[in-house]
Design an enzyme around this catalytic site. Sequence first.
Site, PDB file in Angstrom:
ATOM      1  N   PRO A  88      24.988  38.742  24.454  1.00 36.06           N
ATOM      2  CA  PRO A  88      24.900  37.286  24.302  1.00 36.06           C
ATOM      3  C   PRO A  88      25.041  36.589  25.665  1.00 36.06           C
ATOM      4  CG  PRO A  88      26.540  38.224  22.794  1.00 36.06           C
ATOM      5  CD  PRO A  88      26.133  39.321  23.722  1.00 36.06           C
ATOM      6  N   PHE A 104      37.754  50.612  40.622  1.00 43.56           N
ATOM      7  CA  PHE A 104      36.549  51.113  41.310  1.00 43.56           C
ATOM      8  C   PHE A 104      36.462  50.630  42.769  1.00 43.56           C
ATOM      9  CE2 PHE A 104      31.845  49.781  41.697  1.00 43.56           C
ATOM     10  CZ  PHE A 104      31.508  50.899  42.448  1.00 43.56           C
ATOM     11  N   THR A 122      32.693  37.197  42.839  1.00 44.68           N
ATOM     12  CA  THR A 122      31.447  37.808  42.365  1.00 44.68           C
ATOM     13  C   THR A 122      30.292  36.813  42.416  1.00 44.68           C
ATOM     14  OG1 THR A 122      30.384  38.630  40.358  1.00 44.68           O
ATOM     15  CG2 THR A 122      32.281  37.247  40.026  1.00 44.68           C
ATOM     16  N   ASP A 123      29.084  37.353  42.528  1.00 40.86           N
ATOM     17  CA  ASP A 123      27.905  36.466  42.485  1.00 40.86           C
ATOM     18  C   ASP A 123      27.720  35.853  41.096  1.00 40.86           C
ATOM     19  OD1 ASP A 123      27.066  38.752  41.123  1.00 40.86           O
ATOM     20  OD2 ASP A 123      25.244  39.043  42.304  1.00 40.86           O
ATOM     21  N   GLU A 124      28.415  36.409  40.079  1.00 32.84           N
ATOM     22  CA  GLU A 124      28.247  35.880  38.720  1.00 32.84           C
ATOM     23  C   GLU A 124      28.747  34.446  38.588  1.00 32.84           C
ATOM     24  OE1 GLU A 124      29.048  38.251  35.313  1.00 32.84           O
ATOM     25  OE2 GLU A 124      28.479  40.100  36.309  1.00 32.84           O
ATOM     26  N   ALA A 180      41.551  42.513  38.529  1.00 33.28           N
ATOM     27  CA  ALA A 180      40.861  41.645  37.570  1.00 33.28           C
ATOM     28  C   ALA A 180      40.475  42.453  36.350  1.00 33.28           C
ATOM     29  CB  ALA A 180      39.589  41.066  38.208  1.00 33.28           C
ATOM     30  N   GLU A 181      40.243  41.734  35.262  1.00 36.46           N
ATOM     31  CA  GLU A 181      39.459  42.288  34.167  1.00 36.46           C
ATOM     32  C   GLU A 181      38.019  42.063  34.611  1.00 36.46           C
ATOM     33  OE1 GLU A 181      40.262  43.886  31.424  1.00 36.46           O
ATOM     34  OE2 GLU A 181      42.398  43.813  31.860  1.00 36.46           O
ATOM     35  N   ALA A 212      33.394  32.808  34.090  1.00 30.22           N
ATOM     36  CA  ALA A 212      34.121  31.527  34.107  1.00 30.22           C
ATOM     37  C   ALA A 212      35.532  31.733  34.659  1.00 30.22           C
ATOM     38  CB  ALA A 212      34.178  30.942  32.702  1.00 30.22           C
ATOM     39  N   LEU A 255      47.518  49.368  36.260  1.00 34.22           N
ATOM     40  CA  LEU A 255      46.991  50.552  35.566  1.00 34.22           C
ATOM     41  C   LEU A 255      46.583  50.203  34.136  1.00 34.22           C
ATOM     42  CD1 LEU A 255      49.285  53.468  36.861  1.00 34.22           C
ATOM     43  CD2 LEU A 255      47.058  52.721  37.717  1.00 34.22           C
TER      44      LEU A 255
HETATM   45  P1  NAD Z   1      37.784  47.575  37.863  1.00 34.95           P
HETATM   46  O1  NAD Z   1      37.809  47.066  36.475  1.00 34.95           O
HETATM   47  O2  NAD Z   1      37.195  48.921  38.142  1.00 34.95           O
HETATM   48  O3  NAD Z   1      39.275  47.610  38.445  1.00 34.95           O
HETATM   49  C1  NAD Z   1      40.185  46.580  38.254  1.00 34.95           C
HETATM   50  C2  NAD Z   1      41.566  47.090  38.662  1.00 34.95           C
HETATM   51  O4  NAD Z   1      42.492  45.989  38.523  1.00 34.95           O
HETATM   52  C3  NAD Z   1      42.100  48.233  37.796  1.00 34.95           C
HETATM   53  O5  NAD Z   1      42.673  49.226  38.595  1.00 34.95           O
HETATM   54  C4  NAD Z   1      43.157  47.563  36.919  1.00 34.95           C
HETATM   55  O6  NAD Z   1      44.198  48.430  36.519  1.00 34.95           O
HETATM   56  C5  NAD Z   1      43.659  46.469  37.845  1.00 34.95           C
HETATM   57  N1  NAD Z   1      44.250  45.332  37.125  1.00 34.95           N
HETATM   58  C6  NAD Z   1      43.741  44.681  36.046  1.00 34.95           C
HETATM   59  N2  NAD Z   1      44.592  43.718  35.652  1.00 34.95           N
HETATM   60  C7  NAD Z   1      45.635  43.737  36.510  1.00 34.95           C
HETATM   61  C8  NAD Z   1      46.819  42.957  36.640  1.00 34.95           C
HETATM   62  N3  NAD Z   1      47.093  41.970  35.777  1.00 34.95           N
HETATM   63  N4  NAD Z   1      47.674  43.241  37.645  1.00 34.95           N
HETATM   64  C9  NAD Z   1      47.421  44.259  38.514  1.00 34.95           C
HETATM   65  N5  NAD Z   1      46.323  45.029  38.434  1.00 34.95           N
HETATM   66  C10 NAD Z   1      45.431  44.766  37.443  1.00 34.95           C
HETATM   67  O7  NAD Z   1      37.069  46.456  38.725  1.00 34.95           O
HETATM   68  P2  NAD Z   1      36.062  46.572  39.960  1.00 34.95           P
HETATM   69  O8  NAD Z   1      34.692  46.762  39.447  1.00 34.95           O
HETATM   70  O9  NAD Z   1      36.623  47.504  40.949  1.00 34.95           O
HETATM   71  O10 NAD Z   1      36.143  45.082  40.526  1.00 34.95           O
HETATM   72  C11 NAD Z   1      37.160  44.733  41.456  1.00 34.95           C
HETATM   73  C12 NAD Z   1      37.013  43.265  41.808  1.00 34.95           C
HETATM   74  O11 NAD Z   1      35.730  43.029  42.372  1.00 34.95           O
HETATM   75  C13 NAD Z   1      37.123  42.333  40.610  1.00 34.95           C
HETATM   76  O12 NAD Z   1      37.834  41.198  41.011  1.00 34.95           O
HETATM   77  C14 NAD Z   1      35.676  41.980  40.286  1.00 34.95           C
HETATM   78  O13 NAD Z   1      35.605  40.709  39.719  1.00 34.95           O
HETATM   79  C15 NAD Z   1      35.049  42.009  41.658  1.00 34.95           C
HETATM   80  N6  NAD Z   1      33.631  42.360  41.723  1.00 34.95           N
HETATM   81  C16 NAD Z   1      33.170  43.471  41.100  1.00 34.95           C
HETATM   82  C17 NAD Z   1      31.821  43.823  41.250  1.00 34.95           C
HETATM   83  C18 NAD Z   1      31.265  45.066  40.606  1.00 34.95           C
HETATM   84  O14 NAD Z   1      30.050  45.270  40.644  1.00 34.95           O
HETATM   85  N7  NAD Z   1      32.064  45.936  40.026  1.00 34.95           N
HETATM   86  C19 NAD Z   1      30.965  43.026  42.006  1.00 34.95           C
HETATM   87  C20 NAD Z   1      31.490  41.869  42.621  1.00 34.95           C
HETATM   88  C21 NAD Z   1      32.817  41.554  42.470  1.00 34.95           C
HETATM   89  O1  DAU Z   2      27.252  40.894  39.852  1.00 37.00           O
HETATM   90  C1  DAU Z   2      28.566  41.342  40.009  1.00 37.00           C
HETATM   91  C2  DAU Z   2      29.119  41.789  38.674  1.00 37.00           C
HETATM   92  O2  DAU Z   2      28.464  43.009  38.344  1.00 37.00           O
HETATM   93  C3  DAU Z   2      30.626  41.974  38.701  1.00 37.00           C
HETATM   94  O3  DAU Z   2      31.226  40.722  38.911  1.00 37.00           O
HETATM   95  C4  DAU Z   2      31.127  42.582  37.383  1.00 37.00           C
HETATM   96  O4  DAU Z   2      32.513  42.854  37.482  1.00 37.00           O
HETATM   97  C5  DAU Z   2      30.378  43.869  37.135  1.00 37.00           C
HETATM   98  O5  DAU Z   2      30.767  44.411  35.892  1.00 37.00           O
HETATM   99  C6  DAU Z   2      28.869  43.623  37.137  1.00 37.00           C
HETATM  100  O6  DAU Z   2      28.460  42.817  35.996  1.00 37.00           O
HETATM  101  P1  DAU Z   2      27.141  43.147  35.153  1.00 37.00           P
HETATM  102  O7  DAU Z   2      27.287  42.554  33.821  1.00 37.00           O
HETATM  103  O8  DAU Z   2      25.925  42.837  35.941  1.00 37.00           O
HETATM  104  O9  DAU Z   2      27.281  44.764  35.110  1.00 37.00           O
HETATM  105  P2  DAU Z   2      27.075  45.828  33.930  1.00 37.00           P
HETATM  106  O10 DAU Z   2      27.139  47.172  34.581  1.00 37.00           O
HETATM  107  O11 DAU Z   2      27.946  45.564  32.763  1.00 37.00           O
HETATM  108  O12 DAU Z   2      25.568  45.566  33.492  1.00 37.00           O
HETATM  109  C7  DAU Z   2      24.497  45.628  34.398  1.00 37.00           C
HETATM  110  C8  DAU Z   2      23.222  45.286  33.647  1.00 37.00           C
HETATM  111  O13 DAU Z   2      22.936  46.346  32.723  1.00 37.00           O
HETATM  112  C9  DAU Z   2      23.323  44.035  32.809  1.00 37.00           C
HETATM  113  O14 DAU Z   2      22.077  43.355  32.846  1.00 37.00           O
HETATM  114  C10 DAU Z   2      23.606  44.545  31.403  1.00 37.00           C
HETATM  115  C11 DAU Z   2      22.881  45.870  31.364  1.00 37.00           C
HETATM  116  N1  DAU Z   2      23.480  46.928  30.520  1.00 37.00           N
HETATM  117  C12 DAU Z   2      24.793  47.225  30.690  1.00 37.00           C
HETATM  118  C13 DAU Z   2      25.414  48.185  29.924  1.00 37.00           C
HETATM  119  C14 DAU Z   2      26.869  48.501  30.086  1.00 37.00           C
HETATM  120  C15 DAU Z   2      22.706  47.629  29.614  1.00 37.00           C
HETATM  121  O15 DAU Z   2      21.479  47.390  29.486  1.00 37.00           O
HETATM  122  N2  DAU Z   2      23.307  48.594  28.855  1.00 37.00           N
HETATM  123  C16 DAU Z   2      24.632  48.893  28.964  1.00 37.00           C
HETATM  124  O16 DAU Z   2      25.113  49.776  28.202  1.00 37.00           O
END
Ligand code: NAD
Ligand code: DAU
Length: 339
Positions: free
Chosen positions: A277, A11, A125-127, A83-84, A155, A35
């Site tokens: 949880p 993403f 991430t802020d997490e 990342a995962e 973690a 991928l």
């Molecule tokens: P995402 O899950 O959409 O994408 C992760 C990508 O990493 C995928 O394309 C996957 O194929 C690839 N990948 C996974 N394991 C891999 C490996 N071992 N080697 C190479 N590629 C691998 O994630 P995202 O939401 O785009 O997040 C990207 C980064 O930003 C992450 O590090 C996440 O912790 C951080 N982040 C995400 C958010 C959010 O809201 N989504 C917010 C803050 C930080």
């Molecule tokens: O804050 C940054 C983080 O934001 C990133 O580091 C993570 O990669 C990203 O996944 C995201 O984490 P959250 O756990 O905040 O995002 P998620 O979209 O999974 O959930 C957002 C909120 O919505 C959370 O409070 C859980 C809730 N939720 C989520 C899902 C998937 C629901 O209520 N129902 C749902 O089905």
Amino acid sequence: MKIIVTGGAGFIGGNFVHYMLKKYNDYKIICLDKLTYAGNLETLAPVMENKNFKFVKGDIADREFVYNLFEEEKPDIIVNFAAESHVDRSIEDPGIFLQTNVIGTGVLLDACKKYGIKRYHQVSTDEVYGDLPLDRPDLFFTESTPLHTSSPYSASKASADLLVQAYHRTFKLPITISRCSNNYGPYHFPEKLIPLMIANALNDKQLPVYGKGENVRDWLYVEDHCRAIDMIIHNGRVGEVYNIGGHNERTNLEVVKTIIKELGKSEDLIKYVTDRPGHDMRYAIDPTKIKEELGWEPETLFDEGIKKTIKWYLDNKEWWTNIINGEYQNYYKKMYENK
Ligand code: NAD
Ligand code: DAU
């Protein structure tokens, strides 16, 4: 300038690849991505033919592969998005989170140390800061808030951050770290709150809200995140952490109701389900440092960004229906059937 973007088929990484290729026509961008279920070449389809872009399939935790890539490409900058990323999956099965998020980061750092680099940027991430109470709206995460993680995902991200900082202190590696709040926008995998609710609402499926829906997230339009990372890799101070977020706090219920309203659906679709949880209550970023040092501010506020995002999902149905018609169905059943 040659930049390796890891996780660029996901993403935020995908949005970053698009952003950088559009902004810099003399930069070479190499996307390294394993991928996994979250990686999608459809996200990169618009740039596959671009002469400044190259896609390489591989695992950041595969040392031999990563070293070969560095030797061949001699990159100037690494931006590590790989990342995962999904908290619920980390609760189901933490192992792969340690492997990719911690070991994978360690391999990239070793490669940077061995081959030399102008900048290694860790997308965090802020997490990593844990959460804030709902009854203290005056509190925000700053860069000096202690790390205090809740899920195996957070973690693993905090562990990676510590490793990155250790390589700076011990080996003088030129690193930066950014810690961003929740992103939303195009190409967001429909396991996450906003795209899941959009896809379900469009299909008149139930909208599963965890607990009472009162948890708060600080939403940032993905392009604003990309712009912040661009500023940090070019002008951020080496060794520093930058928080990224823009005071766009919403409860989950507010987010879901906004989507329902925009799509003209009924609130009867909402189904309150078993809570996550260890569910973090509130995230909220204090972006003072990046604003004062680099002049970054979010350009897209939530009310506008959510409209743009919904429009993108309406205009790009094929992108997300291809996902939800595949393996995703097993995931959905496993995660939601008994909630
Ligand atoms: P995402 O899950 O959409 O994408 C992760 C990508 O990493 C995928 O394309 C996957 O194929 C690839 N990948 C996974 N394991 C891999 C490996 N071992 N080697 C190479 N590629 C691998 O994630 P995202 O939401 O785009 O997040 C990207 C980064 O930003 C992450 O590090 C996440 O912790 C951080 N982040 C995400 C958010 C959010 O809201 N989504 C917010 C803050 C930080
Ligand atoms: O804050 C940054 C983080 O934001 C990133 O580091 C993570 O990669 C990203 O996944 C995201 O984490 P959250 O756990 O905040 O995002 P998620 O979209 O999974 O959930 C957002 C909120 O919505 C959370 O409070 C859980 C809730 N939720 C989520 C899902 C998937 C629901 O209520 N129902 C749902 O089905």
